[in-house]
Write an enzyme that holds these catalytic residues in place. Sequence first.
Site, PDB file in Angstrom:
ATOM      1  N   ALA A 122      -2.094   9.494  -1.056  1.00 25.83           N
ATOM      2  CA  ALA A 122      -3.096   9.186  -2.077  1.00 25.83           C
ATOM      3  C   ALA A 122      -3.527  10.401  -2.896  1.00 25.83           C
ATOM      4  CB  ALA A 122      -4.318   8.568  -1.402  1.00 25.83           C
ATOM      5  N   ASN A 188      -6.609  10.737   6.156  1.00 22.98           N
ATOM      6  CA  ASN A 188      -5.257  11.120   5.729  1.00 22.98           C
ATOM      7  C   ASN A 188      -5.277  12.178   4.626  1.00 22.98           C
ATOM      8  OD1 ASN A 188      -3.481   9.298   7.333  1.00 22.98           O
ATOM      9  ND2 ASN A 188      -4.872   7.800   6.454  1.00 22.98           N
ATOM     10  N   HIS A 218     -10.611  11.066  -5.319  1.00 22.23           N
ATOM     11  CA  HIS A 218     -10.369  12.252  -4.485  1.00 22.23           C
ATOM     12  C   HIS A 218     -10.394  13.493  -5.379  1.00 22.23           C
ATOM     13  CE1 HIS A 218      -8.962   9.657  -1.225  1.00 22.23           C
ATOM     14  NE2 HIS A 218      -8.132   9.067  -2.067  1.00 22.23           N
TER      15      HIS A 218
HETATM   16  N1  LIG Z   1      -1.312   9.547   3.401  1.00 25.90           N
HETATM   17  C1  LIG Z   1      -2.186   8.787   2.737  1.00 25.90           C
HETATM   18  O1  LIG Z   1      -2.690   9.175   1.688  1.00 25.90           O
HETATM   19  C2  LIG Z   1      -2.543   7.447   3.275  1.00 25.90           C
HETATM   20  C3  LIG Z   1      -2.040   7.017   4.490  1.00 25.90           C
HETATM   21  N2  LIG Z   1      -2.374   5.792   4.974  1.00 25.90           N
HETATM   22  C4  LIG Z   1      -1.867   5.429   6.305  1.00 25.90           C
HETATM   23  O2  LIG Z   1      -1.039   4.303   6.215  1.00 25.90           O
HETATM   24  C5  LIG Z   1      -1.370   3.376   7.243  1.00 25.90           C
HETATM   25  C6  LIG Z   1      -1.037   1.967   6.811  1.00 25.90           C
HETATM   26  O3  LIG Z   1      -1.860   1.595   5.731  1.00 25.90           O
HETATM   27  P1  LIG Z   1      -1.955   0.069   5.258  1.00 25.90           P
HETATM   28  O4  LIG Z   1      -0.591  -0.454   4.998  1.00 25.90           O
HETATM   29  O5  LIG Z   1      -2.942   0.043   4.160  1.00 25.90           O
HETATM   30  O6  LIG Z   1      -2.546  -0.625   6.571  1.00 25.90           O
HETATM   31  P2  LIG Z   1      -2.441  -2.152   7.010  1.00 25.90           P
HETATM   32  O7  LIG Z   1      -3.496  -2.343   8.042  1.00 25.90           O
HETATM   33  O8  LIG Z   1      -2.433  -3.054   5.824  1.00 25.90           O
HETATM   34  O9  LIG Z   1      -0.990  -2.265   7.712  1.00 25.90           O
HETATM   35  C7  LIG Z   1      -0.651  -1.664   8.913  1.00 25.90           C
HETATM   36  C8  LIG Z   1       0.638  -2.267   9.436  1.00 25.90           C
HETATM   37  O10 LIG Z   1       1.084  -1.502  10.561  1.00 25.90           O
HETATM   38  C9  LIG Z   1       1.321  -2.362  11.680  1.00 25.90           C
HETATM   39  N3  LIG Z   1       1.057  -1.623  12.901  1.00 25.90           N
HETATM   40  C10 LIG Z   1      -0.121  -1.258  13.448  1.00 25.90           C
HETATM   41  N4  LIG Z   1       0.065  -0.553  14.583  1.00 25.90           N
HETATM   42  C11 LIG Z   1       1.388  -0.457  14.762  1.00 25.90           C
HETATM   43  C12 LIG Z   1       2.215   0.127  15.745  1.00 25.90           C
HETATM   44  N5  LIG Z   1       1.701   0.795  16.788  1.00 25.90           N
HETATM   45  N6  LIG Z   1       3.553   0.019  15.614  1.00 25.90           N
HETATM   46  C13 LIG Z   1       4.093  -0.633  14.572  1.00 25.90           C
HETATM   47  N7  LIG Z   1       3.366  -1.205  13.604  1.00 25.90           N
HETATM   48  C14 LIG Z   1       2.039  -1.137  13.704  1.00 25.90           C
HETATM   49  C15 LIG Z   1       0.393  -3.535  11.453  1.00 25.90           C
HETATM   50  O11 LIG Z   1       0.826  -4.679  12.156  1.00 25.90           O
HETATM   51  C16 LIG Z   1       0.523  -3.694   9.938  1.00 25.90           C
HETATM   52  O12 LIG Z   1       1.723  -4.385   9.635  1.00 25.90           O
HETATM   53  C17 LIG Z   1      -2.869   3.624   7.495  1.00 25.90           C
HETATM   54  O13 LIG Z   1      -3.231   3.295   8.821  1.00 25.90           O
HETATM   55  C18 LIG Z   1      -3.012   5.088   7.247  1.00 25.90           C
HETATM   56  O14 LIG Z   1      -2.854   5.802   8.456  1.00 25.90           O
HETATM   57  C19 LIG Z   1      -3.158   4.939   4.259  1.00 25.90           C
HETATM   58  C20 LIG Z   1      -3.671   5.323   3.050  1.00 25.90           C
HETATM   59  C21 LIG Z   1      -3.422   6.607   2.459  1.00 25.90           C
HETATM   60  O1  LIG Z   2      -7.397   6.795  -0.642  1.00 20.21           O
HETATM   61  C1  LIG Z   2      -6.661   6.434   0.309  1.00 20.21           C
HETATM   62  O2  LIG Z   2      -5.624   5.788   0.100  1.00 20.21           O
HETATM   63  C2  LIG Z   2      -6.963   6.695   1.742  1.00 20.21           C
HETATM   64  C3  LIG Z   2      -7.747   7.866   2.083  1.00 20.21           C
HETATM   65  O3  LIG Z   2      -8.689   8.260   1.446  1.00 20.21           O
HETATM   66  C4  LIG Z   2      -7.353   8.563   3.312  1.00 20.21           C
HETATM   67  O4  LIG Z   2      -6.687   7.938   4.136  1.00 20.21           O
HETATM   68  O5  LIG Z   2      -7.704   9.732   3.455  1.00 20.21           O
END
Ligand SMILES: NC(=O)C1=CN([C@@H]2O[C@H](COP(=O)(O)OP(=O)(O)OC[C@H]3O[C@@H](n4cnc5c(N)ncnc54)[C@H](O)[C@@H]3O)[C@@H](O)[C@H]2O)C=CC1
Ligand SMILES: O=C([O-])CC(=O)C(=O)O
Length: 265
Positions: A122, A188, A218
Amino acid sequence: MTAITRIALVGCGAIGTSVLELLHGDPALKVVAIVVPAEGVAAAQKVAPDAQVGSAVPATGIDLVVETAGHAAIEEHVLPALARGTPCVVASVGALSATGFAEKLEAAAVAGKTQVQLIPGAIGGIDALAAARIGGLDSVRYTGRKPPQAWKGTPAEQGRNLDTLAQETVIFEGSAREAALLYPKNANVAATVSLAGLGLDRTLVRLIADPATTENVHTVEAEGAFGSFALTMRNKPLAANPKTSALTVYSAVRALRNRVAPLAI
Ligand SMILES: NC(=O)C1=CN([C@@H]2O[C@H](COP(=O)(O)OP(=O)(O)OC[C@H]3O[C@@H](n4cnc5c(N)ncnc54)[C@H](O)[C@@H]3O)[C@@H](O)[C@H]2O)C=CC1
Ligand SMILES: O=C([O-])CC(=O)C(=O)O
């Protein structure tokens, strides 16, 4: 560079589903497997009828593992994949805030003679920040501003009602390490800025609940031998998960395309 890269996508939620859509029909990148917890298998199979869906990364036939699932999935799926030599791309960078976890990830990649790539997600400017670090950084400040409802289920709810918040409120001020402990689901960006810059203890974090915004805003301000920069991202959230910025999806797809493109940028 013409062979297809066979991807195992770990997680099929807001980010995973959008990544799948954007990679559909890509001549060089194919999601051949999806890894989700057992209760999510049927739903994921509907989203990707051609992929092998299960609760573990297939032991063979995978060239790259892509994590878009959350912190636990790194421990469960990324560490073993690295150890057996499969390169991995990770979105849940906040997991690296846990003591010793970055070292664990690195050790698994060394053992497998491979590499784990952390995506900027992000946040922008990570290339500039990581380059500036080489010359020496003096200070890095990160401010995260989100609508009050994006802070639901966090310590921000203590002593205040997020539903009736009338004005912008600083809900946290401290180090990136403390921010990661208290706000792991929003950690994150703070972790990514820390890893690229001054580390978890010297990166200053401010988190704000703002009823006047509908975006995830951000801001990164850095100073050092290179000069200084101030960057503000006004990210639109994903409809499927307002805590996640849509840019995270594009960042993941960019990282994947860059792995196979003859000219990468
Ligand atoms: N680097 C960045 O800027 C960002 C990173 N993220 C990360 O991405 C992750 C996913 O985000 P979203 O898709 O929005 O979340 P979400 O909740 O919509 O989807 C998560 C998915 O992962 C699956 N899941 C959960 N635990 C699992 C496991 N142990 N093994 C396999 N699958 C599993 C769930 O069933 C679901 O399909 C967040 O938890 C966060 O850590 C999210 C936003 C920004
Ligand atoms: O903006 C986002 O997608 C999520 C965020 O702030 C984070 O995970 O640090």
